[in-house]
Design a protein around this motif. Structure first.
Motif, PDB file in Angstrom:
ATOM      1  N   SER A  98      51.877 -13.117  87.124  1.00 40.05           N
ATOM      2  CA  SER A  98      52.674 -11.813  86.430  1.00 40.05           C
ATOM      3  C   SER A  98      52.374 -10.662  86.521  1.00 40.05           C
ATOM      4  O   SER A  98      52.913  -9.775  86.082  1.00 40.05           O
ATOM      5  N   LEU A  99      50.976 -10.452  87.241  1.00 39.04           N
ATOM      6  CA  LEU A  99      50.237  -9.284  87.290  1.00 39.04           C
ATOM      7  C   LEU A  99      51.157  -8.161  87.983  1.00 39.04           C
ATOM      8  O   LEU A  99      51.285  -7.057  87.569  1.00 39.04           O
ATOM      9  N   ASP A 100      52.111  -8.356  88.980  1.00 36.86           N
ATOM     10  CA  ASP A 100      52.729  -7.295  89.907  1.00 36.86           C
ATOM     11  C   ASP A 100      53.758  -6.790  88.831  1.00 36.86           C
ATOM     12  O   ASP A 100      54.289  -5.678  88.978  1.00 36.86           O
ATOM     13  N   TYR A 101      54.361  -7.736  88.173  1.00 32.91           N
ATOM     14  CA  TYR A 101      55.509  -7.290  87.168  1.00 32.91           C
ATOM     15  C   TYR A 101      54.995  -6.645  86.009  1.00 32.91           C
ATOM     16  O   TYR A 101      55.630  -5.434  85.590  1.00 32.91           O
ATOM     17  N   ILE A 102      54.032  -7.064  85.438  1.00 37.76           N
ATOM     18  CA  ILE A 102      53.415  -6.606  84.249  1.00 37.76           C
ATOM     19  C   ILE A 102      52.999  -5.077  84.343  1.00 37.76           C
ATOM     20  O   ILE A 102      53.047  -4.138  83.836  1.00 37.76           O
ATOM     21  N   ALA A 103      52.148  -5.018  85.674  1.00 36.92           N
ATOM     22  CA  ALA A 103      51.483  -3.649  86.157  1.00 36.92           C
ATOM     23  C   ALA A 103      52.549  -2.608  86.244  1.00 36.92           C
ATOM     24  O   ALA A 103      52.242  -1.311  85.957  1.00 36.92           O
ATOM     25  N   GLN A 104      53.746  -2.758  86.628  1.00 39.19           N
ATOM     26  CA  GLN A 104      54.808  -1.831  86.880  1.00 39.19           C
ATOM     27  C   GLN A 104      55.136  -1.225  85.426  1.00 39.19           C
ATOM     28  O   GLN A 104      55.276   0.192  85.472  1.00 39.19           O
ATOM     29  N   TYR A 105      54.930  -1.931  84.543  1.00 38.18           N
ATOM     30  CA  TYR A 105      55.533  -1.275  83.214  1.00 38.18           C
ATOM     31  C   TYR A 105      54.618  -1.070  82.232  1.00 38.18           C
ATOM     32  O   TYR A 105      55.021  -0.964  80.687  1.00 38.18           O
ATOM     33  N   SER A 106      53.351  -1.404  82.368  1.00 38.67           N
ATOM     34  CA  SER A 106      52.294  -1.284  81.466  1.00 38.67           C
ATOM     35  C   SER A 106      52.163   0.069  80.701  1.00 38.67           C
ATOM     36  O   SER A 106      52.040   1.054  81.225  1.00 38.67           O
ATOM     37  N   GLN A 107      52.094  -0.109  79.393  1.00 40.23           N
ATOM     38  CA  GLN A 107      51.869   1.128  78.702  1.00 40.23           C
ATOM     39  C   GLN A 107      50.403   1.617  78.532  1.00 40.23           C
ATOM     40  O   GLN A 107      49.999   2.874  78.651  1.00 40.23           O
TER      41      GLN A 107
END
Length: 174
Positions: A79-88
């Motif tokens: 899931s890293l690629d998806y979470i990295a895009q929107y990480s606060q």
């Protein structure tokens, strides 16, 4: 599926940006639970998968994580690629600390390059290399303010997952 899984993804580090994962401009996506694993899948693929019996379906979309036997949710590195895009909240580590993190070790103050301002303690963060390549994710052991005052051997972020898991846990991720 259990609401706690979506809450875990929501709280990890993307916060309110979770809406960007579901309401995408290209097509709608959703989260689905299958055999204790949470998958991120397009609505189109999900509708097609309904033709396959659940017991014969191996996976569906991108695996975001799984529920352990004790009921806790554990994010997968897939899931890293998806979470990295929107990480606060983000942490950048020095090149000298990258290998240590990729072997599963925590981020120490000596290896810390930068940290997002106002990062709270015990909050989910994405760990990046200094060249902005996402390496994994973890939880902060200290807030931004506390990390500035910490000694070089202090743990700044607890390791949760990294891209090295693809090699270390090949059988479990499949």
């Amino acid at each position: 599926f259990p609401s706690s899984s979506l809450t875990i993804v929501h709280l990890h580090s993307i916060g309110r940006n979770i809406k960007h994962l579901i309401d995408r401009p290209d097509e709608d996506y959703c989260f689905r639970l299958h055999k204790d694993r949470v998958y991120y899948v397009s609505d189109k693929v999900m509708r097609r998968a309904t033709n396959i019996p659940r017991e014969k379906l191996l996976s569906l979309g991108t695996c975001f994580g799984k529920f352990t036997k004790s009921g806790k949710f554990r994010l997968h590195v897939t899931s890293l690629d998806y979470i990295a895009q929107y990480s606060q909240y983000k942490i950048w580590i020095k090149p000298s600390a990258e290998l240590s993190f990729l072997y599963g070790n925590h981020v120490l103050k000596a290896g810390l390059g930068r940290i997002t301002e106002n990062t709270p303690q015990y909050h989910g963060v994405v760990v990046y290399s200094m060249s902005d390549v996402p390496l994994g994710f973890g939880k902060t052991a200290k807030s931004t303010v506390d990390s500035r005052k910490a000694d070089p051997t202090s743990i700044i972020a607890f390791h949760q997952a990294d891209v090295g898991e693809y090699l270390r846990q090949e059988e479990e991720l499949a």
